[in-house]
Design an enzyme around this catalytic site. Structure first.
Site, PDB file in Angstrom:
ATOM      1  N   HIS A 117       2.169   0.430  -0.214  1.00 41.45           N
ATOM      2  CA  HIS A 117       2.863  -0.480  -1.349  1.00 41.45           C
ATOM      3  C   HIS A 117       2.514  -1.562  -1.819  1.00 41.45           C
ATOM      4  O   HIS A 117       2.150  -2.359  -0.917  1.00 41.45           O
ATOM      5  CB  HIS A 117       4.483  -0.565  -1.235  1.00 41.45           C
ATOM      6  CG  HIS A 117       4.790  -1.244  -0.022  1.00 41.45           C
ATOM      7  ND1 HIS A 117       5.330  -2.582  -0.298  1.00 41.45           N
ATOM      8  CD2 HIS A 117       4.923  -0.952   1.223  1.00 41.45           C
ATOM      9  CE1 HIS A 117       5.653  -2.908   1.002  1.00 41.45           C
ATOM     10  NE2 HIS A 117       5.394  -2.078   1.883  1.00 41.45           N
ATOM     11  N   ASP A 119       4.369  -4.115  -3.495  1.00 42.22           N
ATOM     12  CA  ASP A 119       5.498  -5.240  -3.590  1.00 42.22           C
ATOM     13  C   ASP A 119       5.924  -5.861  -2.514  1.00 42.22           C
ATOM     14  O   ASP A 119       5.495  -5.370  -1.267  1.00 42.22           O
ATOM     15  CB  ASP A 119       6.763  -4.501  -4.274  1.00 42.22           C
ATOM     16  CG  ASP A 119       7.495  -3.506  -3.432  1.00 42.22           C
ATOM     17  OD1 ASP A 119       6.492  -2.392  -2.986  1.00 42.22           O
ATOM     18  OD2 ASP A 119       8.473  -3.437  -3.429  1.00 42.22           O
ATOM     19  N   ASP A 150       2.834  -6.837   5.379  1.00 38.95           N
ATOM     20  CA  ASP A 150       3.441  -5.832   4.619  1.00 38.95           C
ATOM     21  C   ASP A 150       3.503  -5.812   2.971  1.00 38.95           C
ATOM     22  O   ASP A 150       4.134  -6.679   2.299  1.00 38.95           O
ATOM     23  CB  ASP A 150       5.063  -6.033   5.158  1.00 38.95           C
ATOM     24  CG  ASP A 150       5.979  -4.949   4.448  1.00 38.95           C
ATOM     25  OD1 ASP A 150       5.632  -4.026   4.131  1.00 38.95           O
ATOM     26  OD2 ASP A 150       7.212  -5.263   4.631  1.00 38.95           O
ATOM     27  N   GLU A 182       8.890  -0.348  -2.964  1.00 39.51           N
ATOM     28  CA  GLU A 182       9.120  -0.101  -1.888  1.00 39.51           C
ATOM     29  C   GLU A 182      10.324  -1.147  -1.136  1.00 39.51           C
ATOM     30  O   GLU A 182      10.903  -0.579  -0.512  1.00 39.51           O
ATOM     31  CB  GLU A 182       8.027   0.295  -0.605  1.00 39.51           C
ATOM     32  CG  GLU A 182       8.257   0.804   0.536  1.00 39.51           C
ATOM     33  CD  GLU A 182       8.718  -0.277   1.671  1.00 39.51           C
ATOM     34  OE1 GLU A 182       9.071   0.299   2.707  1.00 39.51           O
ATOM     35  OE2 GLU A 182       8.711  -1.400   1.521  1.00 39.51           O
ATOM     36  N   GLU A 183      10.174  -2.178  -1.361  1.00 39.16           N
ATOM     37  CA  GLU A 183      11.022  -3.215  -0.550  1.00 39.16           C
ATOM     38  C   GLU A 183      12.459  -3.161  -1.206  1.00 39.16           C
ATOM     39  O   GLU A 183      13.128  -3.861  -0.682  1.00 39.16           O
ATOM     40  CB  GLU A 183      10.453  -4.520  -0.852  1.00 39.16           C
ATOM     41  CG  GLU A 183       9.067  -4.928  -0.137  1.00 39.16           C
ATOM     42  CD  GLU A 183       9.069  -4.836   1.220  1.00 39.16           C
ATOM     43  OE1 GLU A 183      10.188  -4.712   1.736  1.00 39.16           O
ATOM     44  OE2 GLU A 183       7.984  -5.101   1.753  1.00 39.16           O
ATOM     45  N   ASP A 211       1.768   1.306   6.778  1.00 36.48           N
ATOM     46  CA  ASP A 211       2.816   0.421   6.570  1.00 36.48           C
ATOM     47  C   ASP A 211       3.650   0.224   7.962  1.00 36.48           C
ATOM     48  O   ASP A 211       4.773   0.035   7.711  1.00 36.48           O
ATOM     49  CB  ASP A 211       3.650   0.637   5.263  1.00 36.48           C
ATOM     50  CG  ASP A 211       4.631  -0.435   5.118  1.00 36.48           C
ATOM     51  OD1 ASP A 211       4.528  -1.575   5.385  1.00 36.48           O
ATOM     52  OD2 ASP A 211       5.613  -0.143   4.614  1.00 36.48           O
ATOM     53  N   HIS A 460       9.188  -9.471   7.065  1.00 34.00           N
ATOM     54  CA  HIS A 460      10.148  -9.535   6.123  1.00 34.00           C
ATOM     55  C   HIS A 460      10.779 -11.141   6.324  1.00 34.00           C
ATOM     56  O   HIS A 460      11.988 -11.552   5.655  1.00 34.00           O
ATOM     57  CB  HIS A 460      11.554  -8.663   6.256  1.00 34.00           C
ATOM     58  CG  HIS A 460      11.151  -7.410   5.793  1.00 34.00           C
ATOM     59  ND1 HIS A 460      12.115  -6.512   5.389  1.00 34.00           N
ATOM     60  CD2 HIS A 460       9.995  -6.811   5.220  1.00 34.00           C
ATOM     61  CE1 HIS A 460      11.689  -5.283   5.043  1.00 34.00           C
ATOM     62  NE2 HIS A 460      10.287  -5.450   4.862  1.00 34.00           N
TER      63      HIS A 460
END
Length: 488
Positions: A117, A119, A150, A182-183, A211, A460
């Site tokens: 991903h 995003d 990520d 995805e997030e 990921d 994150h």
């Protein structure tokens, strides 16, 4: 002394160099490492935060940039439109396109599809970042910036690997399934998988998710993940909030009922008290126990990193098994209760407790839901409270477990051995990876998680990074995997 010098000279000769040093494919990757870092810098600069509607155009821009690079290195690309997302009542914003790409279409070769991903999570300098999150910053051989680990860095490593292998010979067909939401829940992704199962995915033999992090500095291959059954317990008493000065000691308080119910979910050692909850947990085999012995994992490092003074388990094997292998229950919060600063002497009329059970194979969400509901209803009945109680399961994500004997797992282990000269750690994820289970259920394909993130990348959090070592050697890992898969 002369004898020693001769031995050293012999060991350093080309015939005795490690495969990494003596491999033209790996030399090609090393020679282009500066270019790979520069491209990551350009991609990190795109603020593709999918949670911010004002940046949705940046997410789409990131998807277009990814498409352009795939076309540049010889791939074919289809951009699938997903339509609009209802962001709030009456407000719609466009969903970013999804990339379906392919390299090669030789029916005599196996086909592997990679998922990733583009995003990222929200990030601002004043959140506590030491650097601008959207400016790639190199420090101590680490590359800091939002998306480095990520998942932009991992996807780029894969693309660079495909490009490098194609300079020699692409021994397998490669497909790419890349999204931009995805997030925030992968809006529309399951629909695409279902719609494309007989076309784009019809000839796919293997699926790899790029990921995931390693457990340590040693490369890891993820073969399983826990599920997630998320519950609300709602307890309602009075028609409105009451003052404790006027009603304290005279009513059955909803909060007291809720706290009691949350307190009977598990004992002080973390054992879940719900009858039957462990009935479907697969027994641990001796072969499985062996996998944990060589894992590099230090409890003290985890204590320092987390700030936890004492864990529920004192050995590496026990802790990791309870993190990955056994179900757990966690209490997450109470809605409706007073939680601000200062004091407030209110008795809440209605409160909602939130907790989750991370379930493992072969536990079924529908069975867990019934077990939880029956148990809490029986414990509530014991209190003889006149209040109303309701249990609702709002998430029922299933666990996932792969067969480590599948060809792609053997190829990945061979690739790790070739690049790093070590045996790969075979690990599980304590969290939930819905996309892996979705791929498995809808497509019936073997799924593997082969990431190159580090254990401390903070994907994150503030100061997200990927080490240059993981980024470049990870490129070699993906390149080797493509070659090894063709020979299995």
């Amino acid at each position: 002394m002369l004898f020693i010098l001769c031995i050293v000279s012999l060991l350093l000769s080309p015939a005795f160099l490690s495969p990494v040093q003596n491999d033209p494919l790996f030399k090609h990757i090393d020679d282009h490492s500066h270019e790979y870092i520069q491209r990551l810098k350009e991609w990190v600069a795109i603020e593709s935060d999918s949670s911010d509607p004002s940046k949705r155009d940046q997410v789409e821009h990131m998807m277009q940039v990814t498409k352009d690079y795939i076309l540049k290195i010889g791939g074919k690309v289809e951009m699938v439109e997903l339509g609009d997302q209802e962001y709030s009542p009456g407000v719609k914003i466009p969903l970013p396109s999804v990339i379906l790409a392919e390299f090669g279409n030789d029916k005599t070769k196996p086909t592997v599809c990679f998922y990733g991903h583009m995003d990222v999570q929200p990030a601002k300098k004043d959140d506590g970042w030491e650097t601008d999150p959207y400016v790639l910053t190199e420090k101590d051989s680490k590359l800091f910036g939002r998306g480095t680990s990520d998942d932009k860095g991992q996807v780029l490593a894969l693309l660079h690997a495909v490009e490098s292998v194609m300079k020699f010979d692409l021994p397998v067909n490669v497909k790419l399934f890349i999204e931009g939401m995805e997030e925030v829940g992968s809006n529309g992704l399951e629909k695409i998988v279902e719609e494309k199962k007989d076309t784009f995915f019809s000839n796919v033999d293997y699926i790899v998710v790029t990921d995931t992090p390693w457990l340590s500095t040693k490369p890891g291959i993820t073969y399983g993940a826990r599920g997630n059954c998320y519950f609300f317990i709602e307890v309602e008493g009075a028609r409105r909030d009451l003052h404790s000065g006027g009603f304290g000691g005279t009513v059955y308080e909803a909060m007291s009922d809720l706290v009691y119910l949350l307190g009977v979910l598990a004992d002080v050692n973390g054992k879940i008290l719900i009858p039957g909850i462990y009935d479907d947990v697969l027994p641990v085999t001796e072969q499985e126990k062996e996998l944990y012995k060589d894992l590099i994992f230090d409890l003290k490092d985890m204590q320092r990193d987390s700030g936890v003074s004492k864990f529920l388990h004192s050995t590496k094997g026990d802790l990791l098994m309870h993190r990955w292998r056994f179900p757990s229950v966690s209490i997450h919060g109470i809605e409706g209760a007073f939680s601000g600063s200062g004091t407030k002497t209110v008795i809440p009329a209605k409160v909602i407790g939130k907790f989750s059970i991370r379930q493992v194979p072969k536990m079924k969400p529908s069975v867990v839901e019934k077990q939880v509901s029956n148990y809490l209803e029986s414990k509530f009945a014991e209190r003889k409270s006149p209040n109303k109680m309701k249990v609702t399961m709002v998430i029922g994500a299933q666990p996932w477990l792969a067969n480590m004997s599948d060809p792609q797992y053997l190829a990945a282990r061979n690739a790790v051995r070739r690049v790093f000269n070590v045996e790969a750690d075979m690990i599980r994820a304590g969290g939930t990876i819905p996309i892996a289970k979705n791929f498995e259920d809808v497509l019936g394909k073997s799924v593997m998680l082969l990431g190159i993130g580090g254990p401390d990348d903070a994907p994150h959090g503030q100061n997200e990074k990927i080490s240059m070592y993981n980024y470049i050697e990870g490129t070699k890992l993906y390149a080797s995997f493509l070659q090894e898969l063709a020979s299995i």
